[in-house]
Design a protein around this motif. Structure first.
Motif, PDB file in Angstrom:
ATOM      1  N   HIS A  75       8.299   2.246   1.699  1.00  0.00           N
ATOM      2  CA  HIS A  75       8.267   2.394   0.209  1.00  0.00           C
ATOM      3  C   HIS A  75       7.492   3.969  -0.016  1.00  0.00           C
ATOM      4  O   HIS A  75       6.384   4.079   0.483  1.00  0.00           O
ATOM      5  CB  HIS A  75       7.418   1.490  -0.737  1.00  0.00           C
ATOM      6  N   LYS A  76       8.246   4.847  -0.339  1.00  0.00           N
ATOM      7  CA  LYS A  76       7.561   6.107  -0.559  1.00  0.00           C
ATOM      8  C   LYS A  76       6.954   6.738   0.701  1.00  0.00           C
ATOM      9  O   LYS A  76       5.939   7.319   0.590  1.00  0.00           O
ATOM     10  CB  LYS A  76       6.583   6.157  -1.610  1.00  0.00           C
ATOM     11  N   GLY A  77       7.836   6.768   1.682  1.00  0.00           N
ATOM     12  CA  GLY A  77       7.319   7.516   2.947  1.00  0.00           C
ATOM     13  C   GLY A  77       6.181   6.575   3.674  1.00  0.00           C
ATOM     14  O   GLY A  77       5.647   7.132   4.524  1.00  0.00           O
ATOM     15  N   ASN A  78       5.868   5.669   3.038  1.00  0.00           N
ATOM     16  CA  ASN A  78       4.798   4.743   3.680  1.00  0.00           C
ATOM     17  C   ASN A  78       5.431   3.456   4.026  1.00  0.00           C
ATOM     18  O   ASN A  78       6.178   2.928   3.364  1.00  0.00           O
ATOM     19  CB  ASN A  78       3.573   4.343   2.800  1.00  0.00           C
ATOM     20  N   LEU A  79       4.898   2.875   5.240  1.00  0.00           N
ATOM     21  CA  LEU A  79       5.146   1.571   5.461  1.00  0.00           C
ATOM     22  C   LEU A  79       4.608   0.385   4.839  1.00  0.00           C
ATOM     23  O   LEU A  79       3.077   0.692   5.110  1.00  0.00           O
ATOM     24  CB  LEU A  79       5.247   1.258   7.119  1.00  0.00           C
ATOM     25  N   HIS A  80       4.780  -0.536   4.333  1.00  0.00           N
ATOM     26  CA  HIS A  80       3.899  -1.604   3.896  1.00  0.00           C
ATOM     27  C   HIS A  80       4.052  -2.902   4.689  1.00  0.00           C
ATOM     28  O   HIS A  80       5.167  -3.457   4.511  1.00  0.00           O
ATOM     29  CB  HIS A  80       4.306  -1.709   2.252  1.00  0.00           C
ATOM     30  N   LEU A  81       3.076  -3.275   5.039  1.00  0.00           N
ATOM     31  CA  LEU A  81       2.882  -4.878   5.485  1.00  0.00           C
ATOM     32  C   LEU A  81       2.118  -5.550   4.704  1.00  0.00           C
ATOM     33  O   LEU A  81       1.001  -5.588   4.165  1.00  0.00           O
ATOM     34  CB  LEU A  81       2.058  -4.502   6.859  1.00  0.00           C
ATOM     35  N   VAL A  82       2.617  -6.586   4.253  1.00  0.00           N
ATOM     36  CA  VAL A  82       2.270  -7.638   3.317  1.00  0.00           C
ATOM     37  C   VAL A  82       1.706  -8.991   4.132  1.00  0.00           C
ATOM     38  O   VAL A  82       2.554  -9.597   5.044  1.00  0.00           O
ATOM     39  CB  VAL A  82       3.317  -8.126   2.256  1.00  0.00           C
ATOM     40  N   PHE A  83       0.404  -9.109   3.998  1.00  0.00           N
ATOM     41  CA  PHE A  83      -0.124 -10.259   4.693  1.00  0.00           C
ATOM     42  C   PHE A  83      -0.848 -11.225   3.704  1.00  0.00           C
ATOM     43  O   PHE A  83      -1.022 -10.987   2.365  1.00  0.00           O
ATOM     44  CB  PHE A  83      -1.456  -9.800   5.574  1.00  0.00           C
ATOM     45  N   GLU A  84      -0.891 -12.475   4.157  1.00  0.00           N
ATOM     46  CA  GLU A  84      -1.764 -13.581   3.222  1.00  0.00           C
ATOM     47  C   GLU A  84      -3.118 -13.035   3.090  1.00  0.00           C
ATOM     48  O   GLU A  84      -3.639 -12.395   3.953  1.00  0.00           O
ATOM     49  CB  GLU A  84      -1.596 -14.885   3.882  1.00  0.00           C
ATOM     50  N   PHE A  85      -3.611 -12.964   1.987  1.00  0.00           N
ATOM     51  CA  PHE A  85      -4.871 -12.588   1.431  1.00  0.00           C
ATOM     52  C   PHE A  85      -6.095 -13.596   1.865  1.00  0.00           C
ATOM     53  O   PHE A  85      -5.975 -14.845   2.239  1.00  0.00           O
ATOM     54  CB  PHE A  85      -5.075 -12.424  -0.180  1.00  0.00           C
ATOM     55  N   MET A  86      -7.085 -13.032   2.584  1.00  0.00           N
ATOM     56  CA  MET A  86      -8.098 -13.842   3.272  1.00  0.00           C
ATOM     57  C   MET A  86      -9.443 -13.304   2.415  1.00  0.00           C
ATOM     58  O   MET A  86      -9.630 -12.133   2.199  1.00  0.00           O
ATOM     59  CB  MET A  86      -8.173 -13.501   4.522  1.00  0.00           C
ATOM     60  N   GLU A  87     -10.423 -14.223   2.211  1.00  0.00           N
ATOM     61  CA  GLU A  87     -11.439 -14.133   1.455  1.00  0.00           C
ATOM     62  C   GLU A  87     -12.477 -13.167   2.397  1.00  0.00           C
ATOM     63  O   GLU A  87     -13.320 -12.492   1.598  1.00  0.00           O
ATOM     64  CB  GLU A  87     -12.053 -15.396   1.004  1.00  0.00           C
ATOM     65  N   THR A  88     -12.884 -13.663   3.549  1.00  0.00           N
ATOM     66  CA  THR A  88     -14.008 -12.761   4.236  1.00  0.00           C
ATOM     67  C   THR A  88     -13.481 -12.707   5.599  1.00  0.00           C
ATOM     68  O   THR A  88     -12.477 -13.263   6.125  1.00  0.00           O
ATOM     69  CB  THR A  88     -15.240 -13.522   3.909  1.00  0.00           C
TER      70      THR A  88
END
Ligand code: ADP
Length: 303
Positions: A75-88
């Protein structure tokens, strides 16, 4: 602001090795996610096919102790990696002076670390950048390994980003001696450093340079002999060191159980060919002897 029509961008979580990490909402599932934006900078033609194929492989790696790569897109010249969100993460747990870690808690955290590693080693993927802030902790206390395989796809972070000093403390002796043919043993050594850090509540081998890191290792375990590690003398950066005797491991970890010390010594074996594997470590009696590891939801976490 929407990214690729699916993710609602929220605040910045931090700046990582490869770029900025955002919190976001996945509008498709309602799930909170962490999006790692990787600068593709110089590569004008964008990300190469090898990297894309490797990322696709990472998406297939699914295990309770591995951070799930949910999605990956340019996306717009960047690679986006989507991960599950972790609290700490484990670093926050270790540093929090209000947290008491019982032997059972330590056993649970290190067991989850090794389980995640075992899964990846079984799939022939190395982590190569294990450290406590790469061990993320979810809402139910589950520990999950992050950044798996990224070092191989995007290059060793340490060489490009000199501010990344902490990873050095977890580096195996064969890497410090410049080996090019490292294996899963580098992750075992790093896991041993994390195990030691859980016991001591501070990083165990805090080298200030690569040479000093070797010095710290030798001071803890004695200089390796060629009978202990026959291949050592053939490593590219090998130099002869003045003999240093090994103190007893017991004197370094006065609070650890005999079983913990035995496992630790097998993980801290100099010769990577002799070093215990992750699978063997999980089968070590430390994990079957009392106390049993704490159930993850009952583990202490920062407030
Ligand atoms: P580094 O490369 O230094 O290990 P990362 O790129 O992994 O750092 O992460 C940068 C920041 O984003 C860190 O503060 C980390 O806590 C946060 N972060 C990374 N991944 C996640 C995630 N899955 N969930 C929540 N926070 C994350």
């Amino acid at each position: 602001k929407k990214v690729a029509d699916r993710y609602l961008k929220r605040e910045v979580l931090g700046e990582g090795t490869y770029g900025v990490v955002y919190k976001a909402i996945d509008t498709k599932t309602g799930q909170t996610v962490a999006i790692k934006k990787i600068r593709l900078g110089k590569q004008k033609e964008g990300i190469n096919f090898t990297a894309l194929r490797e990322i696709k492989l990472l998406k297939e790696l699914k295990d309770p102790n591995i951070i799930e790569l949910i999605d990956a897109f340019p996306h717009k010249g960047n690679l986006h990696l989507v991960f599950e969100f972790m609290e700490t993460d484990l670093e926050a747990v270790i540093r929090d002076r209000n947290i008491f870690l019982s032997p059972a808690d330590i056993k649970s955290y290190i067991q989850m670390t090794l389980k995640g590693l075992a899964f990846c080693h079984k799939k022939w993927v190395l982590h190569r950048d294990m450290k406590p802030n790469n061990l993320l902790i979810g809402p139910n206390g589950q520990l999950k390994l992050a950044d798996f395989g990224l070092a191989r796809i995007f290059g060793s972070p340490d060489r490009k980003f000199t501010h990344q000093v902490f990873a050095r403390w977890y580096r195996a002796p064969e890497l410090l001696f410049g080996t090019k043919q490292y294996g899963s043993g580098v992750d075992v050594w790093a896991a041993a450093c994390i195990f030691a850090e859980l016991l001591l509540r501070r990083p165990f081998l805090q080298g200030t340079s690569d040479i000093d890191q070797l010095g710290k290792i030798f001071a803890a375990f004695g200089t390796p002999t060629s009978s202990q590690w026959p291949d050592m003398v053939y490593l590219p950066d090998y130099v002869e060191y003045q003999y240093v005797p090994a103190p007893s491991l017991r004197s370094l970890f006065p609070m650890a159980s005999d079983d913990a010390l035995d496992l630790l010594s097998k993980m801290f074996t100099y010769d990577p060919k002799v070093r215990i594997s992750v699978q063997q470590a999980l089968e070590h009696r430390y994990f079957s002897s009392a106390p049993p590891p704490t159930d993850p939801p009952k583990l202490p976490r920062p407030n």
